[in-house]
Scaffold this active site. Sequence first.
Site, PDB file in Angstrom:
ATOM      1  N   GLY A  25       0.838  -1.192   0.000  1.00 35.99           N
ATOM      2  CA  GLY A  25       0.000   0.000   0.000  1.00 35.99           C
ATOM      3  C   GLY A  25       0.870   1.237   0.000  1.00 35.99           C
ATOM      4  CB  CYS A  26       0.339   4.549   1.504  1.00 38.07           C
ATOM      5  SG  CYS A  26       1.219   6.099   1.777  1.00 38.07           S
TER       6      CYS A  26
END
Length: 172
Positions: free
Chosen positions: A10-11
């Site tokens: 993810g981020c």
Amino acid sequence: MNQKATFAGGCFWCMVKPFDQWDGVHRVISGYTGGHLENPTYEDVKSGTSGHYEAVEITYDPNIISYDEILKLYWQQIDPTDDGGQFHDRGDQYRTAIFYHNDEQKECAEASKQALTESGKFMKPIVTQILPAARFYPAEDYHQDFYKKNEDEYKEDRAKSGRDEFINENWK
């Protein structure tokens, strides 16, 4: 001799701090990997058109921290059942993946994924991919060590993402 481990979770802002604080980890770089565009920018990757994952490249000393220990830490930062991104970050660029740098890492990654699957911890299938490491492009400077340089924004973004709630519910 130092080795590299590369993960998408993810981020990438949220993937640096968990690894950065362990003995034997020398460096964690935010960046992009697995796509078709050379020298992608954040905007290219964020648009979802470059094919890249947001990822972290970890340089570590295997005499101090093993790849298996790093893998265990990795699994505890993600929702391995979500193939549409991670938490509030949606899109292919935010999917999870383990990028192996050699056959030993591949075997360790596959074994850890199998063990997680067999553990019954999750009702849905584990969808995190295990892929050969591709060229890694460091992200722009302002993304590096974001949790240190922009502490308030990091905490705010992380708080609204839902990541910590998931980790606390599923991994603690």
